[in-house]
Design an enzyme around this catalytic site. Sequence first.
Site, PDB file in Angstrom:
ATOM      1  N   ARG A  43      44.686  35.967  32.501  1.00 24.84           N
ATOM      2  CA  ARG A  43      44.494  35.952  33.958  1.00 24.84           C
ATOM      3  C   ARG A  43      44.969  34.676  34.623  1.00 24.84           C
ATOM      4  O   ARG A  43      44.993  33.623  34.013  1.00 24.84           O
ATOM      5  CB  ARG A  43      42.986  36.073  34.266  1.00 24.84           C
ATOM      6  CG  ARG A  43      42.335  37.335  33.756  1.00 24.84           C
ATOM      7  CD  ARG A  43      42.562  38.484  34.693  1.00 24.84           C
ATOM      8  NE  ARG A  43      42.056  39.742  34.157  1.00 24.84           N
ATOM      9  CZ  ARG A  43      41.762  40.790  34.913  1.00 24.84           C
ATOM     10  NH1 ARG A  43      41.921  40.731  36.230  1.00 24.84           N
ATOM     11  NH2 ARG A  43      41.329  41.908  34.370  1.00 24.84           N
ATOM     12  N   ASP A  51      41.777  43.199  45.615  1.00 26.36           N
ATOM     13  CA  ASP A  51      40.865  43.812  44.640  1.00 26.36           C
ATOM     14  C   ASP A  51      39.640  44.498  45.229  1.00 26.36           C
ATOM     15  O   ASP A  51      39.234  45.534  44.755  1.00 26.36           O
ATOM     16  CB  ASP A  51      40.409  42.736  43.643  1.00 26.36           C
ATOM     17  CG  ASP A  51      39.769  43.334  42.394  1.00 26.36           C
ATOM     18  OD1 ASP A  51      40.316  44.321  41.855  1.00 26.36           O
ATOM     19  OD2 ASP A  51      38.722  42.829  41.947  1.00 26.36           O
ATOM     20  N   SER A  63      42.961  49.682  37.043  1.00 25.52           N
ATOM     21  CA  SER A  63      43.796  48.536  36.661  1.00 25.52           C
ATOM     22  C   SER A  63      45.077  49.035  35.982  1.00 25.52           C
ATOM     23  O   SER A  63      45.128  50.146  35.470  1.00 25.52           O
ATOM     24  CB  SER A  63      43.027  47.581  35.762  1.00 25.52           C
ATOM     25  OG  SER A  63      42.404  48.270  34.749  1.00 25.52           O
ATOM     26  N   HIS A  69      36.403  49.144  45.310  1.00 21.98           N
ATOM     27  CA  HIS A  69      37.409  48.498  44.454  1.00 21.98           C
ATOM     28  C   HIS A  69      38.782  48.774  45.059  1.00 21.98           C
ATOM     29  O   HIS A  69      39.543  49.585  44.545  1.00 21.98           O
ATOM     30  CB  HIS A  69      37.270  49.108  43.046  1.00 21.98           C
ATOM     31  CG  HIS A  69      38.079  48.417  41.998  1.00 21.98           C
ATOM     32  ND1 HIS A  69      38.532  49.065  40.873  1.00 21.98           N
ATOM     33  CD2 HIS A  69      38.514  47.141  41.897  1.00 21.98           C
ATOM     34  CE1 HIS A  69      39.214  48.218  40.122  1.00 21.98           C
ATOM     35  NE2 HIS A  69      39.220  47.048  40.713  1.00 21.98           N
ATOM     36  N   TYR A  82      33.574  34.727  30.002  1.00 26.24           N
ATOM     37  CA  TYR A  82      34.864  35.232  30.480  1.00 26.24           C
ATOM     38  C   TYR A  82      34.794  35.958  31.819  1.00 26.24           C
ATOM     39  O   TYR A  82      33.950  36.824  32.013  1.00 26.24           O
ATOM     40  CB  TYR A  82      35.453  36.211  29.443  1.00 26.24           C
ATOM     41  CG  TYR A  82      36.863  36.590  29.794  1.00 26.24           C
ATOM     42  CD1 TYR A  82      37.922  35.798  29.379  1.00 26.24           C
ATOM     43  CD2 TYR A  82      37.142  37.671  30.608  1.00 26.24           C
ATOM     44  CE1 TYR A  82      39.223  36.087  29.751  1.00 26.24           C
ATOM     45  CE2 TYR A  82      38.438  37.971  30.989  1.00 26.24           C
ATOM     46  CZ  TYR A  82      39.471  37.171  30.563  1.00 26.24           C
ATOM     47  OH  TYR A  82      40.756  37.451  30.945  1.00 26.24           O
ATOM     48  N   LYS A 125      32.960  41.479  40.037  1.00 26.98           N
ATOM     49  CA  LYS A 125      32.577  42.896  39.964  1.00 26.98           C
ATOM     50  C   LYS A 125      31.050  43.080  40.040  1.00 26.98           C
ATOM     51  O   LYS A 125      30.571  44.054  40.602  1.00 26.98           O
ATOM     52  CB  LYS A 125      33.076  43.531  38.671  1.00 26.98           C
ATOM     53  CG  LYS A 125      34.545  43.303  38.366  1.00 26.98           C
ATOM     54  CD  LYS A 125      35.478  43.933  39.373  1.00 26.98           C
ATOM     55  CE  LYS A 125      36.902  43.969  38.859  1.00 26.98           C
ATOM     56  NZ  LYS A 125      37.875  44.350  39.851  1.00 26.98           N
ATOM     57  N   CYS A 135      47.815  49.745  37.552  1.00 19.23           N
ATOM     58  CA  CYS A 135      48.553  50.680  38.408  1.00 19.23           C
ATOM     59  C   CYS A 135      49.278  49.945  39.531  1.00 19.23           C
ATOM     60  O   CYS A 135      49.652  50.540  40.538  1.00 19.23           O
ATOM     61  CB  CYS A 135      47.614  51.723  38.986  1.00 19.23           C
ATOM     62  SG  CYS A 135      46.967  52.831  37.737  1.00 19.23           S
ATOM     63  N   ARG A 142      36.165  42.373  30.095  1.00 20.26           N
ATOM     64  CA  ARG A 142      34.900  42.987  30.482  1.00 20.26           C
ATOM     65  C   ARG A 142      34.384  43.803  29.306  1.00 20.26           C
ATOM     66  O   ARG A 142      35.153  44.449  28.616  1.00 20.26           O
ATOM     67  CB  ARG A 142      35.103  43.931  31.666  1.00 20.26           C
ATOM     68  CG  ARG A 142      35.094  43.241  33.010  1.00 20.26           C
ATOM     69  CD  ARG A 142      35.080  44.260  34.131  1.00 20.26           C
ATOM     70  NE  ARG A 142      36.350  44.953  34.247  1.00 20.26           N
ATOM     71  CZ  ARG A 142      36.562  46.212  33.866  1.00 20.26           C
ATOM     72  NH1 ARG A 142      35.593  46.929  33.331  1.00 20.26           N
ATOM     73  NH2 ARG A 142      37.737  46.777  34.024  1.00 20.26           N
TER      74      ARG A 142
END
Length: 630
Positions: free
Chosen positions: A412, A318, A293, A271, A242, A251, A295, A93
């Site tokens: 990913r 997510d 992210s 989120h 991407y 998102k 965590c 991102r």
Amino acid sequence: GVGGGGGVLRDGGSARGCPRVLQGDLGALGVDLKEFVDTNVSLCQPDFLHICDGSDEENKAILTQLEEQGMMKKLSKYENCWLARTDPRDVARVESKTVIVTRDQRDTVPTPPEGGVSQLGRWMSPEEFDKAMAQRFPGCMKGRTMYVIPFSMGPVGSPLSKIGVELTDSPYVVASMRVMTRMGKAVLSALGTGEFVRCLHSVGCPLPLEKPLVNGWPCNPEQTLIAHIPDRRQIVSFGSGYGGNSLLGKKCFALRIASRIAKEEGWLAEHMLILGVTNPAGEKKYMAAAFPSACGKTNLAMLCPALPGWKVECVGDDIAWMKFDDQGNLRAINPENGFFGVAPGTSAKTNPNAMKTIVKNTIFTNVAETSDGGVCWEGMEQSLPEGVTITSWKNQPWSSEDGEPCAHPNSRFCTPAGQCPIIDPLWESPEGVPIEAIIFGGRRPEGVPLVYEAFSWQHGVFVGAAMRSESTAAAEHKGKVIMHDPFAMRPFFGYNFGHYLSHWLSMADRPGAKLPKIFHVNWFRKSPTAGFLWPGFGDNIRVLDWMFRRVSGEAGGVPSAVGYLPSHDSMDLRGLQKDVDLNELFSLDREFWQSEVEEVRRYFAAQVNEDLPKEVAEELEFLQQRVKRM
């Protein structure tokens, strides 16, 4: 969109504004959708048009075409799994190039004092946006096919779902959107003449190419722009092929545009993962959790409990869309149809359920490849058979002596959620699942206890607003700094964060609303000498168990400066393999919390300024007073 220029007749191509239709019937589209397609066909000037139906045949053809173009490779070791390698300049991102377009800047971000820069989103004026469009989009799809992707965020027809249509010139996006959303014919039928979010995406590489591609991956990083126009329910993305920059349902729609729609319609787009937790007596509760992210979000969503008799099932890893029903229950759906998970760190030890999910129908991006037709990445912890070699994400031979990772840190897997062995039976329930607890958390090496419960809804909103965490690989930040990431939404707010806090606070004013309890967790506290204090992973069920019983009114809690801590012996620690220093894990240091209060105060002043709701400012004062009395 902006008006288009002229087209030329080209072999197999078309005259101006009339690309050759490869699949679908343009005339059968509703008036608004047809106008959306026509406008952007004349703007982008594709040679071909393909209306996606979401069928298996279409998917096979798209994947074969990607393989022929050198953008994807079939992985022989698994069933229908594919590998894409991107241009190394297009791997994550790009927050610096992601903007929200509103007339008034303050609708997008709070005004920081003395004209500082907001960390809570980037604003662009409509004039600047029109100029950016005009520089980028005219003729950007020449020589290419424009795909029309009708998609539903959420189960088709659910009252909590929303429909979007993405126009893209990337077949990789078509294949990925089929995994990540409900896509195709059924969505067109459900849409009829209704409202939809308009999404336009181009890799920004018209044919013939001006310069050769890297890894066969078309992109235009110098010109990348991801823009959201909430007033028009529009998303426009250029230059990046991407992930979240190009899969516009993710998102862009599910958080940035949806959070703004949610504010107008009185619900929440967050989120958050959603999980179902069933205790040994067979009682079940659903919880939602917001973590930045890195965590362990996907790991928690697919937890294998270390306590006997407990069961965890995954609704989503997510995003949660949540709305109060007529009975006052907060109902949540996972608007996605797949998982777009970070591969590195995922292993049979950390997340066996994810590993079982991804062995078929999965698109891998920027992971490493093994010579026996498989994939690998850092932290996968699988020993390779004798003689098997590794090719890195950069398409070079790789060995562990190379000193750089074999897979990109943000590589990913894009995999269907329905394949997850512990997917919840109600994961596609149209009315959603009832949420009884909301969990905030971050990666805090010191000072923050393993778990505490907020004193009230208002205090819980403050806890979410004050979230901080060690930074991660999903964004372009370097080094381990503790960053503010309120609600784990920092890069994803669709509107002014101060107004977002007011919206959350307003949930408490709904007649009959059964407000979930709010908790904060920290799996990552370290001892000064010996690494992590808490074993984590399967043992996190012990924390969920305490929350579960708190919600039922059965577990003890002791008020502290930060919230209710588990009372002595109220956590089930039977069978814990590791000696855990509970005193250290739950200790509160006065100096640490004094500096935490000051840090949060500075942040609110610099970033939220006069848009900070007075209730949140009050909670900060209350925390300061409690810390003083520690």
